[in-house]
Design an enzyme around this catalytic site. Structure first.
Site, PDB file in Angstrom:
ATOM      1  N   LYS A  32      -9.781  -2.152   8.245  1.00 47.37           N
ATOM      2  CA  LYS A  32      -8.470  -2.681   8.640  1.00 47.37           C
ATOM      3  C   LYS A  32      -8.028  -2.151  10.003  1.00 47.37           C
ATOM      4  O   LYS A  32      -7.607  -2.932  10.871  1.00 47.37           O
ATOM      5  CB  LYS A  32      -7.440  -2.308   7.565  1.00 47.37           C
ATOM      6  CG  LYS A  32      -5.995  -2.588   7.933  1.00 47.37           C
ATOM      7  CD  LYS A  32      -5.099  -2.349   6.743  1.00 47.37           C
ATOM      8  CE  LYS A  32      -5.135  -0.923   6.264  1.00 47.37           C
ATOM      9  NZ  LYS A  32      -4.459   0.011   7.189  1.00 47.37           N
ATOM     10  N   THR A  33      -8.093  -0.843  10.204  1.00 45.13           N
ATOM     11  CA  THR A  33      -7.629  -0.264  11.468  1.00 45.13           C
ATOM     12  C   THR A  33      -8.482  -0.766  12.636  1.00 45.13           C
ATOM     13  O   THR A  33      -7.965  -1.053  13.722  1.00 45.13           O
ATOM     14  CB  THR A  33      -7.673   1.275  11.403  1.00 45.13           C
ATOM     15  OG1 THR A  33      -6.899   1.714  10.287  1.00 45.13           O
ATOM     16  CG2 THR A  33      -7.107   1.884  12.671  1.00 45.13           C
ATOM     17  N   ASP A 216       1.118  -3.130  10.224  1.00 48.70           N
ATOM     18  CA  ASP A 216       0.118  -2.578   9.314  1.00 48.70           C
ATOM     19  C   ASP A 216       0.802  -2.196   7.997  1.00 48.70           C
ATOM     20  O   ASP A 216       1.989  -1.875   7.976  1.00 48.70           O
ATOM     21  CB  ASP A 216      -0.526  -1.349   9.968  1.00 48.70           C
ATOM     22  CG  ASP A 216      -1.783  -0.912   9.249  1.00 48.70           C
ATOM     23  OD1 ASP A 216      -2.318  -1.698   8.442  1.00 48.70           O
ATOM     24  OD2 ASP A 216      -2.246   0.214   9.497  1.00 48.70           O
ATOM     25  N   GLU A 217       0.052  -2.197   6.907  1.00 52.74           N
ATOM     26  CA  GLU A 217       0.574  -1.835   5.573  1.00 52.74           C
ATOM     27  C   GLU A 217       1.822  -2.662   5.235  1.00 52.74           C
ATOM     28  O   GLU A 217       2.839  -2.137   4.791  1.00 52.74           O
ATOM     29  CB  GLU A 217       0.901  -0.337   5.520  1.00 52.74           C
ATOM     30  CG  GLU A 217      -0.240   0.582   5.911  1.00 52.74           C
ATOM     31  CD  GLU A 217      -1.374   0.647   4.887  1.00 52.74           C
ATOM     32  OE1 GLU A 217      -1.314  -0.097   3.888  1.00 52.74           O
ATOM     33  OE2 GLU A 217      -2.312   1.427   5.098  1.00 52.74           O
ATOM     34  N   GLN A 246      -2.394  -2.267  -3.044  1.00 50.83           N
ATOM     35  CA  GLN A 246      -2.093  -0.891  -2.635  1.00 50.83           C
ATOM     36  C   GLN A 246      -0.600  -0.690  -2.374  1.00 50.83           C
ATOM     37  O   GLN A 246      -0.204   0.221  -1.645  1.00 50.83           O
ATOM     38  CB  GLN A 246      -2.910  -0.529  -1.395  1.00 50.83           C
ATOM     39  CG  GLN A 246      -4.410  -0.552  -1.639  1.00 50.83           C
ATOM     40  CD  GLN A 246      -5.206  -0.083  -0.438  1.00 50.83           C
ATOM     41  OE1 GLN A 246      -5.132   1.095  -0.045  1.00 50.83           O
ATOM     42  NE2 GLN A 246      -5.962  -0.973   0.158  1.00 50.83           N
ATOM     43  N   ARG A 595     -10.152   5.850  -2.464  1.00 55.18           N
ATOM     44  CA  ARG A 595     -10.242   6.864  -1.402  1.00 55.18           C
ATOM     45  C   ARG A 595     -11.635   7.481  -1.372  1.00 55.18           C
ATOM     46  O   ARG A 595     -11.985   8.224  -0.450  1.00 55.18           O
ATOM     47  CB  ARG A 595      -9.247   8.027  -1.636  1.00 55.18           C
ATOM     48  CG  ARG A 595      -7.766   7.697  -1.681  1.00 55.18           C
ATOM     49  CD  ARG A 595      -7.295   6.881  -0.530  1.00 55.18           C
ATOM     50  NE  ARG A 595      -7.344   5.473  -0.870  1.00 55.18           N
ATOM     51  CZ  ARG A 595      -7.345   4.478   0.014  1.00 55.18           C
ATOM     52  NH1 ARG A 595      -7.323   4.735   1.295  1.00 55.18           N
ATOM     53  NH2 ARG A 595      -7.391   3.218  -0.376  1.00 55.18           N
TER      54      ARG A 595
END
Length: 716
Positions: A32-33, A216-217, A246, A595
């Site tokens: 994603k980043t 983002d998020e 998430q 994670r």
């Protein structure tokens, strides 16, 4: 570099979509980043002015990583990449005078807000033992995040006493903040929205400036952030990146519907799904995917990887929390023998109180560890005292800071004298610091207090002449002029530790000076106010990381332990009665699982001590939702004399979804009782005629009932 060369087809599709709304459903570990930063680089190479790009995220750590990556892609230096709150502060420092504040406003943290609530109670002559300040502060925060002001709050709560009291405290609290030229953390977004709503010209300027917005998020946005983003995106070039699976911050106002309804807000939006995972093994993804399928509020996607099959997920049953911690420490020691470092391990838990047993077990094994989210450095008493002095040099109207240091170090200004000073200042409509300048006029203050106020007056005359940069030098002079270290030495060995913390504050200020050569005291205070738990975590230290699952978002580790997987603990008992809350707990478990790169261990105890009492525990329903094909189940601490170990029997029956007695009841079921009404089964314990259920009733509270006599009716 070629921005697209090493991207997958969906990643390229997301990066190269230039104009119009874009929704990127980015699964855990899907790059994603990389996609967001490459998209920024692509826009700039397509001729977009970097100054017209706004990139928003939720932690300083994430914003910092994004800036570093973009800097490697292009030479642009005037990009706005920051958290929502940092962006809000940046705009408010320039524009807030339009809504009646000075641009040197102070940002209050939770402790400061609590102090302001207590002051509001005092001014309203209300008893803080009856109306608890933390509860009031929480209700006010929730109201602000829902964009509900004091008057509307009063109307919504009707004519009941509690509602009227909370509304009155809320109103007085807002008056105190305004008089102190202060904003609390929630205000940073709320006041920005007020600014935009009341001054259309200001909004129009920023709409024109931010022609491309990347968030983002997005699943973590609250109502205020949602409206701000929608208001700014006049050009409709908005890119929302996130994952509904998430979304774990409902308790602080996040609304999952913001991402689920993105296509309703922007019908022309392009939707790209990033489903290839570059982080975890196949078995870990299998466990995560099967678990999250049990949620309804989500967007369908399937995580997959070209990576290794990996080892099975270990599900470890332990006797109690002490054995659980021992099992985790032993597994860490075992994996270190396979080449992993201490920093490769993370222990996740649902609540901070669980860390104690793990700390003891790690110490026994001589394993270094660090805790994320313990007592924060900037929340330590001596650090906050020095910061209060520093804040007053910027904002003399800050009465909360003045209250904190009026008698620190001791100078004879007792509570009674301070109360008289407050009363007089309120009557004069002045701040406490301004009142000190006229201390001789305040009636009823005499003796030591008069001398103490004179000392304060001289002290602040000195401090007002300090330059605002370099910040480290300002902090040093405050410590020297107030004789603060001498004051701490009087506390003995503990005082020496506090002096070290004060010296560390000077170091932090010096690092700020180096990092922000054009900064000043206000900038340093702003940075301190906006720091989050994970921002203070040193990921370079070779130590095992302990943290709550909420803090783990956005991180990754080769080996992860998700602990305390028991009904009532995880999922937490507060979430078990409501479907949406239970889904969030499942998402939290999903976040923990994803994670993990290589080794995942999930643990639970047959018994756990709570409030000093040991009671039986039931395995979490989440364990039954992880597929057997991906799991290796391990049982510890079983007595050899048991013909069929109770722990294994109970666990296997629950995992298979079978009832353990004629009632057919399981934790999580909704039931009706003839006397207590409708309730929710929190846990089951015992066998045969002694089988008991702990039930939380909507009206009757929590009850423990023997099933043989309880006459519980299971409801669908």
């Amino acid at each position: 570099m070629d921005l697209l060369a090493d991207l997958s087809e969906p990643q390229r599709e997301a990066v190269t979509h230039k104009d119009g709304p874009l929704l990127i459903i980015a699964g855990a570990g899907s790059g994603k980043t990389r996609v967001v930063t490459r998209r920024i680089g692509y826009l700039i190479r397509q001729g977009v002015d970097p100054y017209k790009i706004l990139a928003l995220t939720f932690t300083n750590k994430a914003a910092g990583e994004m800036k570093e990556r973009v800097a490697k892609l292009c030479a642009a230096t005037n990009l706005w990449i920051s958290t929502f709150h940092s962006t809000a502060v940046r705009i408010l420092r320039r524009e807030i005078k339009a809504i009646g504040y000075s641009n040197d406003f102070t940002i209050y943290d939770e402790d400061d807000s609590l102090a302001a609530v207590k002051e509001a109670l005092s001014r309203l002559n209300m008893d803080p033992s009856t109306w608890r300040p933390p509860m009031l502060a929480n209700r006010i925060s929730r109201a602000k995040n829902s964009l509900v002001g004091p008057d509307e709050f009063r109307e919504l709560l009707g004519g009941g006493q509690q509602g009227q009291v909370i509304a009155s405290v809320y109103k007085k609290y807002e008056e105190i903040l305004k008089a102190n030229n202060a904003l609390d953390f929630d205000d940073l977004l709320v006041k920005l929205l007020v600014l935009f709503q009341e001054h259309s010209g200001v909004l129009a300027r920023y709409q024109e400036k931010f022609q491309y917005i990347l968030i983002d998020e997005y699943q973590d946005t609250n109502r205020c952030q949602y409206i701000l983003a929608k208001s700014l995106a006049a050009h409709r070039n908005i890119c929302a990146t996130g994952d509904p699976d998430q979304s774990i911050y409902t308790w602080r106002g996040a609304d999952i519907q913001n991402i689920l309804d993105f296509e309703k807000d922007y019908p022309e939006a392009k939707v790209v799904k990033l489903e290839q995972n570059y982080r975890s093994t196949k078995r870990i993804l299998q466990a995560a995917s099967e678990l999250i399928k049990n949620n309804r509020l989500r967007k369908e996607k399937t995580l997959w990887t070209n990576g290794a099959e990996g080892t099975k997920v270990r599900v470890v049953e332990c006797e109690d929390e002490e054995e659980e911690a021992e099992a985790v420490a032993e597994r860490i020691a075992e994996l270190r023998g396979k080449g992993l470092k201490c920093s490769d391990f993370a222990i996740f838990y649902r609540v901070n109180a669980q860390s104690r047993a793990f700390e003891a077990a790690l110490r026994n094994k001589a394993l270094p560890y660090t805790i994320v989210g313990g007592l924060e450095f900037y929340q330590r008493r001596e650090v906050k005292d020095v910061l209060a002095y520093l804040r007053l040099t910027v904002n003399p109207s800050d009465d909360v800071s003045f209250n904190r240091i009026a008698n620190v170090p001791p100078r004879g200004v007792g509570d009674a004298s301070l109360d008289r000073l407050k009363a007089w200042a309120q009557g004069q409509g002045s701040s406490l610091l301004a009142a000190v300048q006229r201390g001789s006029e305040v009636p009823g203050i005499s003796g030591k207090a008069v001398k103490g106020l004179q000392e304060l007056k001289k002290l602040f005359e000195q401090l007002s002449k300090l330059p605002k940069f370099p910040v480290a030098e300002v902090v040093r002079k405050i410590i020297r002029v107030t004789e603060f270290e001498e004051h701490l030495r009087l506390e003995g060995p503990q005082g020496l530790e506090r002096i070290e913390n004060v010296e560390e504050l000077v170091t932090a200020a010096a690092e700020y000076d180096e990092r922000a050569p054009e900064g000043n005291v206000a900038g340093f205070l702003e940075e301190v106010a906006l720091v989050a738990d994970v921002d203070t975590w040193d990921d370079r230290a070779n130590a095992v990381t302990l943290m709550t699952l909420h803090s783990a978002k956005g991180l990754e580790f080769p080996a992860v332990f998700i602990t305390g997987l028991e009904e009532g603990l995880f999922p937490h008992e507060r979430a078990m009665a409501e479907g949406r809350d239970l889904e969030e707990e499942r998402r939290l478990c999903y976040v923990g699982i994803t994670r993990t790169k290589l080794y995942l261990t999930m643990t639970y105890a047959r018994a756990r001590t709570k409030f000093g009492l040991r009671s039986s525990a039931i395995p979490s329903r989440f364990l039954s939702e992880v597929p057997d094909a991906a799991v290796e189940r391990i049982q510890r601490g079983v007595r050899v004399a048991d013909e069929e170990p109770r722990g294994r029997k109970r666990a296997n029956a629950y995992w298979s979804g079978e009832a353990e007695d004629e009632s057919g009841l399981l934790p999580g079921d909704t039931v009706r009782h003839p006397k207590y009404g409708v309730g929710h089964i929190m846990a089951l314990d015992g066998w045969g005629e002694s089988r008991r259920a702990r039930v939380k009733f909507r009206v009757g509270g929590e009850q423990t009932l023997v099933l043989k006599y309880a006459k519980l009716e299971k409801l669908e």
